[in-house]
Scaffold this active site. Structure first.
Site, mmCIF file in Angstrom:
data_model
loop_
_atom_site.group_PDB
_atom_site.id
_atom_site.type_symbol
_atom_site.label_atom_id
_atom_site.label_comp_id
_atom_site.label_asym_id
_atom_site.label_seq_id
_atom_site.Cartn_x
_atom_site.Cartn_y
_atom_site.Cartn_z
ATOM 1 N N HIS A 98 -10.387 -6.447 -2.096
ATOM 2 C CA HIS A 98 -11.456 -6.192 -1.107
ATOM 3 C C HIS A 98 -12.596 -5.477 -1.834
ATOM 4 C CE1 HIS A 98 -9.011 -7.450 2.238
ATOM 5 N NE2 HIS A 98 -8.043 -6.625 1.890
ATOM 6 N N ASN B 118 2.152 -5.242 -3.107
ATOM 7 C CA ASN B 118 0.751 -5.570 -2.816
ATOM 8 C C ASN B 118 -0.045 -4.291 -2.566
ATOM 9 O OD1 ASN B 118 -1.125 -7.836 -2.111
ATOM 10 N ND2 ASN B 118 -1.115 -6.941 -0.061
ATOM 11 N N ASP C 264 -12.059 -10.639 -0.473
ATOM 12 C CA ASP C 264 -13.354 -10.767 0.197
ATOM 13 C C ASP C 264 -14.339 -9.871 -0.539
ATOM 14 O OD1 ASP C 264 -12.483 -8.294 1.306
ATOM 15 O OD2 ASP C 264 -12.431 -9.039 3.353
ATOM 16 N N GLU D 53 0.807 -1.237 0.000
ATOM 17 C CA GLU D 53 0.000 0.000 0.000
ATOM 18 C C GLU D 53 0.834 1.279 0.000
ATOM 19 O OE1 GLU D 53 -2.828 -0.389 3.228
ATOM 20 O OE2 GLU D 53 -3.811 -2.097 2.290
HETATM 21 C C1 XIL Z 1 -6.289 -6.239 8.385
HETATM 22 C C2 XIL Z 1 -6.619 -7.403 9.307
HETATM 23 O O1 XIL Z 1 -7.499 -8.265 8.659
HETATM 24 C C3 XIL Z 1 -7.219 -6.883 10.600
HETATM 25 O O2 XIL Z 1 -7.342 -7.944 11.542
HETATM 26 C C4 XIL Z 1 -6.350 -5.788 11.192
HETATM 27 O O3 XIL Z 1 -7.007 -5.237 12.319
HETATM 28 C C5 XIL Z 1 -6.074 -4.685 10.181
HETATM 29 O O4 XIL Z 1 -5.486 -5.269 9.026
HETATM 30 N N1 XIL Z 1 -4.912 -4.585 3.755
HETATM 31 C C6 XIL Z 1 -3.915 -5.426 4.211
HETATM 32 C C7 XIL Z 1 -4.172 -6.294 5.401
HETATM 33 O O5 XIL Z 1 -2.847 -5.517 3.595
HETATM 34 O O6 XIL Z 1 -3.023 -6.483 6.189
HETATM 35 C C8 XIL Z 1 -5.286 -5.768 6.244
HETATM 36 O O7 XIL Z 1 -5.578 -6.730 7.260
HETATM 37 C C9 XIL Z 1 -6.509 -5.454 5.394
HETATM 38 C C10 XIL Z 1 -6.192 -4.407 4.369
#
Ligand code: XIL
Length: 302
Positions: A206, A170, A237, A127
């Site tokens: 996501h 990523n 998801d 990110e």
């Molecule tokens: C999220 C986890 O699922 C949570 O449990 C935590 O509180 C915050 O992070 N992008 C990512 C992941 O790269 O690491 C994140 O995971 C979701 C968004």
């Protein structure tokens, strides 16, 4: 390696899930994990705040639990994540440039050394780009103190520590063709043209009504693959339920299957009840570990 994992393996791909070490004592969680998935990503356990909350003091306890479980089951492991602005301990943000550079390289070196030979792919940088139309880098301690070059430096350090792990960039909201994915694309093209070591791009995936599965998802995956890197869907998801959700899952899986360098898919959790989208139902198994319509759609599309 069970059903989803086996189906994906028939085309040489993996199908994985995020795992939280805190649930490894729950029998239904573990049996669903072991029966269905061929790969795991620690959901939080390898992040900077979990592994080096104090400078130079490394803690691998909960990440080791996940890696040992995965290895005993013959599952591959994605390492997530080495350099990220979030879940970053306060001491890192307080460092000046030269200290920050050595802390970043040391963090990469310690984690990748500890897990050398055990990780299929590492999310080296997570990110690093802003949302919206600017295509700019996101402000972070790394970006603000070290400048654009920190990403390249992180990948070079990573390659020198574990030359056998695939090294990924990523991000989210790069699933379709847009200003943010164009910016990542230009960075990857620059890296491959100059020989900066990068092997893969992770598309988090996501999805929700505000951020739906884009119609150009497959062509976007393909343009990255055409640069000579693998592509992976790393945190899938999809909000929703029933046939609409199932259809979106089918579209995502079919896009990956149609791109030969799309090497695998990871969903961001085993069961809806532990999803980070706490009020949602974005995963393949419901809160009672029953497979949903989305599960059948995925299995059919693999
Ligand atoms: C999220 C986890 O699922 C949570 O449990 C935590 O509180 C915050 O992070 N992008 C990512 C992941 O790269 O690491 C994140 O995971 C979701 C968004």
């Amino acid at each position: 390696v069970g059903t989803l994992g086996n189906a994906a393996a028939q085309s040489g791909r993996y199908f994985g899930t995020a795992v939280a070490s805190s649930h490894l004592g729950e029998s239904q969680y573990v049996s669903t994990l072991d029966q269905q998935f061929g790969s795991v990503t620690p959901e939080n356990e390898m992040k900077w705040d979990a592994t080096e909350s104090n400078r130079g003091q490394f803690n691998f306890g909960s990440a080791d639990q996940i890696v040992s479980h995965a290895r005993a089951q013959g599952m591959s492991v994605r390492g997530h994540t080495l350099v990220w602005y979030s879940q970053l301990p306060g001491w890192v943000s307080g460092l000046g440039a030269s200290d920050l550079r050595s802390a970043m390289n040391n963090h990469i070196t310690q984690l990748m050394t500890h897990y050398r030979g055990q990780i299929y792919a590492w999310d080296v940088v997570n990110e690093a780009f802003q949302d919206g139309n600017s295509g700019a880098r996101r402000s972070s301690p790394f970006q603000d103190r070290l400048g654009d070059g920190y990403i390249e430096e992180a990948f070079r350090t990573a390659r020198s520590v574990d030359p056998n792990a695939k090294l990924c960039y990523n991000d989210y909201n790069i699933d379709g063709i847009n200003a943010k994915s164009n910016a990542v694309y230009n960075m990857v093209r620059d890296f491959t043209s100059r020989g900066v070591p990068i092997d893969c791009v992770g598309f988090q995936g996501h999805f929700n009504p505000q951020s739906p599965v884009p119609s150009d998802f497959q062509s976007n995956l393909q343009r990255f693959a055409d640069l000579g890197v693998d592509v992976q869907i790393t945190e899938l998801d999809i909000e929703g339920s029933g046939s609409a959700q199932a259809d979106n899952y089918r579209r995502v899986v079919s896009a990956c299957m149609a791109v030969s360098r799309c090497t695998g898919i990871t969903v961001w959790g085993v069961t809806d009840k532990y999803s980070w989208r706490s009020s949602g139902t974005p995963l393949l198994f419901d809160g009672n570990y029953q497979p949903k319509q989305a599960y059948q759609a995925v299995l059919t599309a693999l």
